[in-house]
Design a protein around this motif. Structure first.
Motif, mmCIF file in Angstrom:
data_model
loop_
_atom_site.group_PDB
_atom_site.id
_atom_site.type_symbol
_atom_site.label_atom_id
_atom_site.label_comp_id
_atom_site.label_asym_id
_atom_site.label_seq_id
_atom_site.Cartn_x
_atom_site.Cartn_y
_atom_site.Cartn_z
ATOM 1 N N ALA A 29 0.840 -1.191 0.000
ATOM 2 C CA ALA A 29 0.000 0.000 0.000
ATOM 3 C C ALA A 29 0.876 1.242 0.000
ATOM 4 O O ALA A 29 1.425 1.588 1.048
ATOM 5 N N PRO A 30 1.091 1.898 -1.132
ATOM 6 C CA PRO A 30 0.524 1.552 -2.434
ATOM 7 C C PRO A 30 1.237 0.330 -3.028
ATOM 8 O O PRO A 30 2.352 -0.010 -2.603
ATOM 9 N N PRO A 31 0.625 -0.297 -4.023
ATOM 10 C CA PRO A 31 1.264 -1.468 -4.636
ATOM 11 C C PRO A 31 2.451 -1.053 -5.503
ATOM 12 O O PRO A 31 2.279 -0.424 -6.544
ATOM 13 N N LEU A 32 3.664 -1.397 -5.041
ATOM 14 C CA LEU A 32 4.894 -1.009 -5.739
ATOM 15 C C LEU A 32 5.763 -2.225 -5.983
ATOM 16 O O LEU A 32 5.863 -3.111 -5.124
ATOM 17 N N VAL A 33 6.427 -2.248 -7.138
ATOM 18 C CA VAL A 33 7.421 -3.262 -7.479
ATOM 19 C C VAL A 33 8.652 -2.549 -8.016
ATOM 20 O O VAL A 33 8.595 -1.373 -8.377
ATOM 21 N N LEU A 34 9.783 -3.269 -8.070
ATOM 22 C CA LEU A 34 10.990 -2.684 -8.649
ATOM 23 C C LEU A 34 11.682 -3.673 -9.571
ATOM 24 O O LEU A 34 11.467 -4.875 -9.483
ATOM 25 N N TRP A 35 12.480 -3.126 -10.455
ATOM 26 C CA TRP A 35 13.348 -3.903 -11.334
ATOM 27 C C TRP A 35 14.483 -2.972 -11.735
ATOM 28 O O TRP A 35 14.419 -1.764 -11.503
ATOM 29 N N SER A 36 15.559 -3.519 -12.293
ATOM 30 C CA SER A 36 16.676 -2.664 -12.677
ATOM 31 C C SER A 36 17.146 -2.987 -14.086
ATOM 32 O O SER A 36 16.926 -4.083 -14.599
ATOM 33 N N PHE A 70 2.154 -7.474 -14.220
ATOM 34 C CA PHE A 70 2.037 -6.260 -13.418
ATOM 35 C C PHE A 70 2.138 -5.081 -14.381
ATOM 36 O O PHE A 70 3.190 -4.862 -14.979
ATOM 37 N N GLU A 71 1.058 -4.360 -14.545
ATOM 38 C CA GLU A 71 1.054 -3.185 -15.422
ATOM 39 C C GLU A 71 1.312 -1.970 -14.542
ATOM 40 O O GLU A 71 0.564 -1.703 -13.603
ATOM 41 N N CYS A 72 2.387 -1.262 -14.858
ATOM 42 C CA CYS A 72 2.910 -0.252 -13.940
ATOM 43 C C CYS A 72 2.986 1.144 -14.530
ATOM 44 O O CYS A 72 3.323 1.326 -15.700
ATOM 45 N N PHE A 73 2.733 2.122 -13.675
ATOM 46 C CA PHE A 73 3.070 3.517 -13.924
ATOM 47 C C PHE A 73 4.522 3.679 -13.495
ATOM 48 O O PHE A 73 4.923 3.208 -12.424
ATOM 49 N N ASN A 74 5.325 4.319 -14.320
ATOM 50 C CA ASN A 74 6.753 4.510 -14.071
ATOM 51 C C ASN A 74 6.926 5.588 -12.996
ATOM 52 O O ASN A 74 7.173 6.747 -13.283
ATOM 53 N N ARG A 75 6.795 5.192 -11.736
ATOM 54 C CA ARG A 75 6.724 6.119 -10.603
ATOM 55 C C ARG A 75 8.037 6.825 -10.298
ATOM 56 O O ARG A 75 8.073 8.035 -10.091
ATOM 57 N N SER A 76 9.132 6.071 -10.206
ATOM 58 C CA SER A 76 10.414 6.703 -9.871
ATOM 59 C C SER A 76 11.574 5.863 -10.368
ATOM 60 O O SER A 76 11.431 4.676 -10.655
ATOM 61 N N ARG A 77 12.739 6.529 -10.457
ATOM 62 C CA ARG A 77 13.957 5.893 -10.932
ATOM 63 C C ARG A 77 15.114 6.351 -10.052
ATOM 64 O O ARG A 77 15.146 7.502 -9.632
ATOM 65 N N TYR A 78 16.038 5.425 -9.796
ATOM 66 C CA TYR A 78 17.196 5.713 -8.950
ATOM 67 C C TYR A 78 18.452 5.217 -9.640
ATOM 68 O O TYR A 78 18.519 4.058 -10.036
ATOM 69 N N GLU A 79 19.442 6.089 -9.758
ATOM 70 C CA GLU A 79 20.729 5.702 -10.338
ATOM 71 C C GLU A 79 21.592 5.096 -9.242
ATOM 72 O O GLU A 79 21.836 5.730 -8.220
ATOM 73 N N GLU A 80 22.024 3.859 -9.455
ATOM 74 C CA GLU A 80 22.924 3.181 -8.521
ATOM 75 C C GLU A 80 23.907 2.339 -9.327
ATOM 76 O O GLU A 80 23.488 1.470 -10.096
ATOM 77 N N GLY A 81 25.191 2.608 -9.139
ATOM 78 C CA GLY A 81 26.211 1.845 -9.857
ATOM 79 C C GLY A 81 25.999 1.931 -11.360
ATOM 80 O O GLY A 81 25.741 3.004 -11.905
ATOM 81 N N ASP A 82 26.065 0.775 -12.028
ATOM 82 C CA ASP A 82 25.922 0.760 -13.481
ATOM 83 C C ASP A 82 24.481 0.473 -13.926
ATOM 84 O O ASP A 82 24.225 0.163 -15.083
ATOM 85 N N LEU A 88 20.032 1.454 -13.461
ATOM 86 C CA LEU A 88 18.960 2.337 -13.049
ATOM 87 C C LEU A 88 17.895 1.448 -12.421
ATOM 88 O O LEU A 88 17.512 0.423 -13.004
ATOM 89 N N ILE A 89 17.454 1.786 -11.224
ATOM 90 C CA ILE A 89 16.428 1.029 -10.522
ATOM 91 C C ILE A 89 15.092 1.719 -10.790
ATOM 92 O O ILE A 89 14.952 2.925 -10.559
ATOM 93 N N PHE A 90 14.138 0.957 -11.300
ATOM 94 C CA PHE A 90 12.804 1.476 -11.595
ATOM 95 C C PHE A 90 11.835 1.015 -10.514
ATOM 96 O O PHE A 90 11.800 -0.168 -10.174
ATOM 97 N N VAL A 91 11.041 1.936 -9.998
ATOM 98 C CA VAL A 91 9.954 1.590 -9.091
ATOM 99 C C VAL A 91 8.656 1.866 -9.842
ATOM 100 O O VAL A 91 8.414 2.989 -10.290
ATOM 101 N N GLY A 92 7.856 0.820 -9.984
ATOM 102 C CA GLY A 92 6.591 0.947 -10.688
ATOM 103 C C GLY A 92 5.419 0.855 -9.733
ATOM 104 O O GLY A 92 5.404 0.011 -8.832
ATOM 105 N N GLU A 93 4.462 1.747 -9.919
ATOM 106 C CA GLU A 93 3.212 1.663 -9.161
ATOM 107 C C GLU A 93 2.251 0.805 -9.974
ATOM 108 O O GLU A 93 1.907 1.144 -11.112
#
Length: 173
Positions: free
Chosen positions: A58-65, A128-140, A142-147
């Motif tokens: 809550a909210p429903p969030l997932v991540l991938w890189s 999982f159909e996601c809105f591209n909520r946020s992105r984080y640069e780490e190392g080589d 980009l980490i995507f967090v999808g709502e």
């Protein structure tokens, strides 16, 4: 009286090679996904990824890189929506296809447009159909967090798993 140790300003340099790190990471079994989206011109993009995880209910969030050098980076970094397709055990060939460079990954692939246009693969164990909520640069990467705006799954369908450089499916213990 115990005093807390001072927090170091920087991590120590690694005591291992990149190959040793990859081999150690390979000991963590993961599911296999194909992340899909549409370019601004409507063309389809997709790639195989095992870097997928839940973040929040809550909210429903997932991540991938995604590697910063990936050819699909502009689509995912600038787009509003994408779909994460969790592959079923019988979709090994699809995982290999979407991990291969220089081919038409979409030739003959059965899919349909999701709620916001990102392609959803037929036969996936879950989507999982996601809105591209946020992105984080780490190392080589980009980490995507999808709502997650929409999700579905097929009960009883065994997932495709990846461990130590090989594909597997589940077997109850």
């Amino acid at each position: 009286m115990n005093r807390p140790l001072p927090r170091p300003a920087l991590a120590r340099p690694p005591s291992f090679s990149a190959r040793e790190f990859r081999d150690a990471l390979g000991m963590f079994a993961t599911g296999v996904t194909i992340v899909t989206a549409r370019n601004e011109d409507g063309s389809l993009v997709g790639l195989t990824a095992s870097s997928f995880n839940s973040v929040s209910l809550a909210p429903p969030l997932v991540l991938w890189s995604l590697s910063r050098g990936a050819s699909t980076m502009p689509t995912f970094a600038n787009g509003a929506h994408y779909a994460i397709n969790v592959l079923a055990a019988d979709q090994k060939a699809l995982a290999e296809r979407f991990a291969t460079r220089g081919i038409d990954r979409w030739a003959g692939v059965v899919h349909h447009p999701g709620t916001n246009g990102a392609p959803v693969l037929d036969g996936a164990a879950a989507t999982f159909e996601c809105f591209n909520r946020s992105r984080y640069e780490e190392g080589d990467h980009l980490i995507f967090v999808g709502e997650v705006e929409h999700c579905s799954h097929r009960a009883g369908v065994p997932p495709l798993l990846y461990h130590g450089g090989r594909f597997y499916t589940e077997h109850p213990l």
